[in-house]
Design an enzyme around this catalytic site. Sequence first.
Site, mmCIF file in Angstrom:
data_model
loop_
_atom_site.group_PDB
_atom_site.id
_atom_site.type_symbol
_atom_site.label_atom_id
_atom_site.label_comp_id
_atom_site.label_asym_id
_atom_site.label_seq_id
_atom_site.Cartn_x
_atom_site.Cartn_y
_atom_site.Cartn_z
ATOM 1 N N LEU A 84 0.874 -1.176 0.000
ATOM 2 C CA LEU A 84 0.000 0.000 0.000
ATOM 3 C C LEU A 84 0.913 1.228 0.000
ATOM 4 C CD1 LEU A 84 -2.532 -1.203 2.753
ATOM 5 C CD2 LEU A 84 -2.742 -1.385 0.255
ATOM 6 N N SER A 125 11.993 3.089 -1.875
ATOM 7 C CA SER A 125 11.640 4.438 -2.308
ATOM 8 C C SER A 125 12.669 5.430 -1.800
ATOM 9 C CB SER A 125 10.266 4.787 -1.724
ATOM 10 O OG SER A 125 10.015 6.164 -1.840
ATOM 11 N N TYR A 150 3.741 4.885 5.962
ATOM 12 C CA TYR A 150 4.102 4.330 4.651
ATOM 13 C C TYR A 150 5.625 4.321 4.488
ATOM 14 C CZ TYR A 150 5.502 4.467 -0.211
ATOM 15 O OH TYR A 150 6.178 4.237 -1.394
ATOM 16 N N LYS A 154 8.902 1.134 4.369
ATOM 17 C CA LYS A 154 10.009 0.941 3.409
ATOM 18 C C LYS A 154 11.318 0.791 4.179
ATOM 19 C CE LYS A 154 7.571 1.179 -0.316
ATOM 20 N NZ LYS A 154 7.223 -0.097 -0.930
ATOM 21 N N ASN A 200 -0.834 12.276 -6.079
ATOM 22 C CA ASN A 200 0.464 12.554 -6.696
ATOM 23 C C ASN A 200 0.328 13.491 -7.884
ATOM 24 O OD1 ASN A 200 0.797 9.287 -5.774
ATOM 25 N ND2 ASN A 200 2.250 10.771 -4.996
ATOM 26 N N PHE A 219 1.409 22.948 -4.384
ATOM 27 C CA PHE A 219 1.586 23.037 -2.933
ATOM 28 C C PHE A 219 2.873 23.776 -2.581
ATOM 29 C CE2 PHE A 219 -0.763 18.742 -3.060
ATOM 30 C CZ PHE A 219 -2.006 19.355 -2.949
ATOM 31 N N ARG A 232 11.832 17.394 -7.787
ATOM 32 C CA ARG A 232 11.841 15.932 -7.706
ATOM 33 C C ARG A 232 12.540 15.355 -8.935
ATOM 34 N NH1 ARG A 232 10.252 17.311 -3.576
ATOM 35 N NH2 ARG A 232 8.475 16.653 -2.327
HETATM 36 P P1 NAD Z 1 0.133 0.062 -7.165
HETATM 37 O O1 NAD Z 1 -0.784 0.263 -6.028
HETATM 38 O O2 NAD Z 1 -0.310 0.475 -8.528
HETATM 39 O O3 NAD Z 1 0.592 -1.462 -7.253
HETATM 40 C C1 NAD Z 1 0.685 -2.288 -6.144
HETATM 41 C C2 NAD Z 1 -0.017 -3.595 -6.467
HETATM 42 O O4 NAD Z 1 0.118 -4.470 -5.360
HETATM 43 C C3 NAD Z 1 -1.506 -3.433 -6.725
HETATM 44 O O5 NAD Z 1 -1.860 -4.138 -7.891
HETATM 45 C C4 NAD Z 1 -2.163 -4.066 -5.496
HETATM 46 O O6 NAD Z 1 -3.412 -4.649 -5.813
HETATM 47 C C5 NAD Z 1 -1.119 -5.086 -5.090
HETATM 48 N N1 NAD Z 1 -1.101 -5.431 -3.660
HETATM 49 C C6 NAD Z 1 -1.043 -4.599 -2.597
HETATM 50 N N2 NAD Z 1 -1.021 -5.293 -1.451
HETATM 51 C C7 NAD Z 1 -1.048 -6.612 -1.806
HETATM 52 C C8 NAD Z 1 -1.037 -7.813 -1.076
HETATM 53 N N3 NAD Z 1 -1.011 -7.819 0.267
HETATM 54 N N4 NAD Z 1 -1.037 -8.989 -1.753
HETATM 55 C C9 NAD Z 1 -1.072 -9.007 -3.117
HETATM 56 N N5 NAD Z 1 -1.108 -7.895 -3.856
HETATM 57 C C10 NAD Z 1 -1.092 -6.704 -3.211
HETATM 58 O O7 NAD Z 1 1.513 0.813 -6.785
HETATM 59 P P2 NAD Z 1 2.789 1.117 -7.660
HETATM 60 O O8 NAD Z 1 2.852 2.577 -7.874
HETATM 61 O O9 NAD Z 1 2.851 0.216 -8.811
HETATM 62 O O10 NAD Z 1 3.918 0.763 -6.616
HETATM 63 C C11 NAD Z 1 4.472 -0.529 -6.528
HETATM 64 C C12 NAD Z 1 5.456 -0.549 -5.378
HETATM 65 O O11 NAD Z 1 6.451 0.455 -5.569
HETATM 66 C C13 NAD Z 1 4.804 -0.254 -4.019
HETATM 67 O O12 NAD Z 1 5.412 -1.067 -3.042
HETATM 68 C C14 NAD Z 1 5.170 1.194 -3.783
HETATM 69 O O13 NAD Z 1 5.241 1.514 -2.424
HETATM 70 C C15 NAD Z 1 6.544 1.277 -4.417
HETATM 71 N N6 NAD Z 1 6.877 2.646 -4.811
HETATM 72 C C16 NAD Z 1 6.024 3.341 -5.616
HETATM 73 C C17 NAD Z 1 6.318 4.648 -5.958
HETATM 74 C C18 NAD Z 1 5.381 5.444 -6.823
HETATM 75 O O14 NAD Z 1 5.524 6.651 -6.890
HETATM 76 N N7 NAD Z 1 4.428 4.840 -7.513
HETATM 77 C C19 NAD Z 1 7.495 5.244 -5.478
HETATM 78 C C20 NAD Z 1 8.350 4.492 -4.683
HETATM 79 C C21 NAD Z 1 8.036 3.183 -4.350
HETATM 80 C C1 UD1 Z 2 4.921 11.163 -2.611
HETATM 81 C C2 UD1 Z 2 5.062 10.759 -1.167
HETATM 82 C C3 UD1 Z 2 6.180 9.738 -1.067
HETATM 83 C C4 UD1 Z 2 5.856 8.535 -1.957
HETATM 84 C C5 UD1 Z 2 5.616 9.001 -3.388
HETATM 85 C C6 UD1 Z 2 5.109 7.859 -4.245
HETATM 86 C C7 UD1 Z 2 4.321 12.660 0.197
HETATM 87 C C8 UD1 Z 2 4.731 13.738 1.122
HETATM 88 N N1 UD1 Z 2 5.327 11.943 -0.361
HETATM 89 O O1 UD1 Z 2 6.163 11.679 -3.070
HETATM 90 O O2 UD1 Z 2 6.324 9.303 0.269
HETATM 91 O O3 UD1 Z 2 6.942 7.619 -1.967
HETATM 92 O O4 UD1 Z 2 4.617 10.033 -3.400
HETATM 93 O O5 UD1 Z 2 3.840 7.455 -3.877
HETATM 94 O O6 UD1 Z 2 3.143 12.453 -0.051
HETATM 95 N N2 UD1 Z 2 2.234 18.416 -5.848
HETATM 96 C C9 UD1 Z 2 1.469 19.531 -6.075
HETATM 97 N N3 UD1 Z 2 0.135 19.355 -6.277
HETATM 98 C C10 UD1 Z 2 -0.473 18.144 -6.274
HETATM 99 C C11 UD1 Z 2 0.333 16.995 -6.049
HETATM 100 C C12 UD1 Z 2 1.679 17.174 -5.834
HETATM 101 O O7 UD1 Z 2 1.978 20.656 -6.068
HETATM 102 O O8 UD1 Z 2 -1.696 18.054 -6.433
HETATM 103 C C13 UD1 Z 2 3.675 18.595 -5.640
HETATM 104 C C14 UD1 Z 2 4.143 18.095 -4.294
HETATM 105 O O9 UD1 Z 2 4.054 19.098 -3.323
HETATM 106 C C15 UD1 Z 2 5.589 17.700 -4.608
HETATM 107 C C16 UD1 Z 2 5.547 17.273 -6.080
HETATM 108 O O10 UD1 Z 2 4.341 17.818 -6.610
HETATM 109 O O11 UD1 Z 2 6.405 18.825 -4.508
HETATM 110 C C17 UD1 Z 2 5.527 15.765 -6.261
HETATM 111 O O12 UD1 Z 2 4.484 15.232 -5.447
HETATM 112 P P1 UD1 Z 2 4.063 13.695 -5.487
HETATM 113 O O13 UD1 Z 2 3.795 13.305 -6.889
HETATM 114 O O14 UD1 Z 2 2.981 13.502 -4.484
HETATM 115 O O15 UD1 Z 2 5.383 12.930 -5.056
HETATM 116 P P2 UD1 Z 2 6.288 13.077 -3.732
HETATM 117 O O16 UD1 Z 2 5.792 14.095 -2.812
HETATM 118 O O17 UD1 Z 2 7.690 13.226 -4.191
#
Ligand code: NAD
Ligand code: UD1
Length: 339
Positions: A84, A125, A150, A154, A200, A219, A232
């Site tokens: 999650l 992450s 969250y 990690k 995001n 923001f 970023r």
């Molecule tokens: P996502 O939510 O799209 O994908 C995660 C998938 O895992 C989903 O399909 C969900 O159904 C499945 N899942 C969750 N819990 C589960 C469980 N207990 N058993 C089986 N399936 C389960 O997210 P994502 O963006 O693809 O991210 C994937 C991974 O990368 C996550 O661990 C996330 O924390 C990490 N991550 C994501 C980002 C980002 O910005 N997207 C950044 C850094 C790290």
């Molecule tokens: C966020 C999470 C981080 C997580 C990552 C992936 C927070 C504080 N951090 O990262 O822990 O690993 O997502 O899920 O939530 N922004 C705007 N307007 C918006 C959305 C975002 O201005 O509506 C800005 C944010 O302030 C930030 C940048 O865009 O400066 C990127 O934001 P986001 O995409 O949420 O990523 P992170 O904050 O880097």
Amino acid sequence: MATILVTGGAGYIGSHTVIELANAGYDPVIFDNFCNSKPAVLARINKICGKNIPFVCGDIRSREQLEQAFNNYKIDGVINFAGLKAVGESVKKPLEYYDNNVNGARVLLDVMKEHKCYNFIFSSSATVYGEPDSVPLTEESPVKRANCPYGQTKVDIEYMCQELQKAVPEFSMVLLRYFNPVGAHKSGLIGEDPRGIPNNLMPYLTQVAVGRLPYLNIFGNDYPTPDGTCVRDYIHVVDLAKGHVAALNHCLNMPGTHIYNLGTGVGYSVLDMVKAFSKAIGRELPYRFAPRRAGDVVQCYSDATKAKKELGWSATLSLDDMTADSYNWQKNNPNGYED
Ligand code: NAD
Ligand code: UD1
């Protein structure tokens, strides 16, 4: 070639990685419980790959469901995307996050150990670096206590992997620290499909672009950065997916703990992203300045040299690719995956 169990393989990053694994000749098996994805993605993945990718419906916290995958396939390695990931939700539901993410990874690693499957790649992450003391961030930059459950999951899973590797030295533990994944597959068939109003930046921008949301709230515009908005390291999800293939190629059956940043090494501000997005859609994207968001770090971008040197991997897609592909996905699927 090796068979790789991709837990969370129906999600945003997992689905793109499954495709790159198949392209590279690996045999991926998807394992997902759809708690944050939809079954419709599976047919799209199959269409892009031109073949059926095996799927097991299950939860990584369930030993029985994992056993089903391990008994039906000869799994050589696991990439764990199952987790999650919503920062705000994790503050409200900390136990759910520790259970799903940390306990889930614990059960998964235990089942792997039992089956003598010692290749593990974990989706970590850049959040583990907290508010950086300096940028760019190298893999040696200090890991800090996270400011939300969250992020802490990690940090905790990274430690759990490292401790297990010391106890069971056969393990190859790969901790991949992602920066900010954005974009979508060129085909426009798969992409990011968040539930409700996106938290995001990129999915919010795409929803403004297709008229689902009226304007972007930026923001904070009084940060100590060149234009006052946060910076970023945005990385195209297909580059990120290829980073997993490179990590597998290098680290498969190489015992030890291997930590890599997966980023581009370049930082862009929120205003840079708005400008790039406006260019992609050929009109000005509406935005307003809003107060700072609690917990945001000012600047976060990677030093990407370790992955380049050791894995032979670096990001190749540009900011224009990221914005164009995100928009293409959203335009073709204004309501995401519809079952
Ligand atoms: P996502 O939510 O799209 O994908 C995660 C998938 O895992 C989903 O399909 C969900 O159904 C499945 N899942 C969750 N819990 C589960 C469980 N207990 N058993 C089986 N399936 C389960 O997210 P994502 O963006 O693809 O991210 C994937 C991974 O990368 C996550 O661990 C996330 O924390 C990490 N991550 C994501 C980002 C980002 O910005 N997207 C950044 C850094 C790290
Ligand atoms: C966020 C999470 C981080 C997580 C990552 C992936 C927070 C504080 N951090 O990262 O822990 O690993 O997502 O899920 O939530 N922004 C705007 N307007 C918006 C959305 C975002 O201005 O509506 C800005 C944010 O302030 C930030 C940048 O865009 O400066 C990127 O934001 P986001 O995409 O949420 O990523 P992170 O904050 O880097």
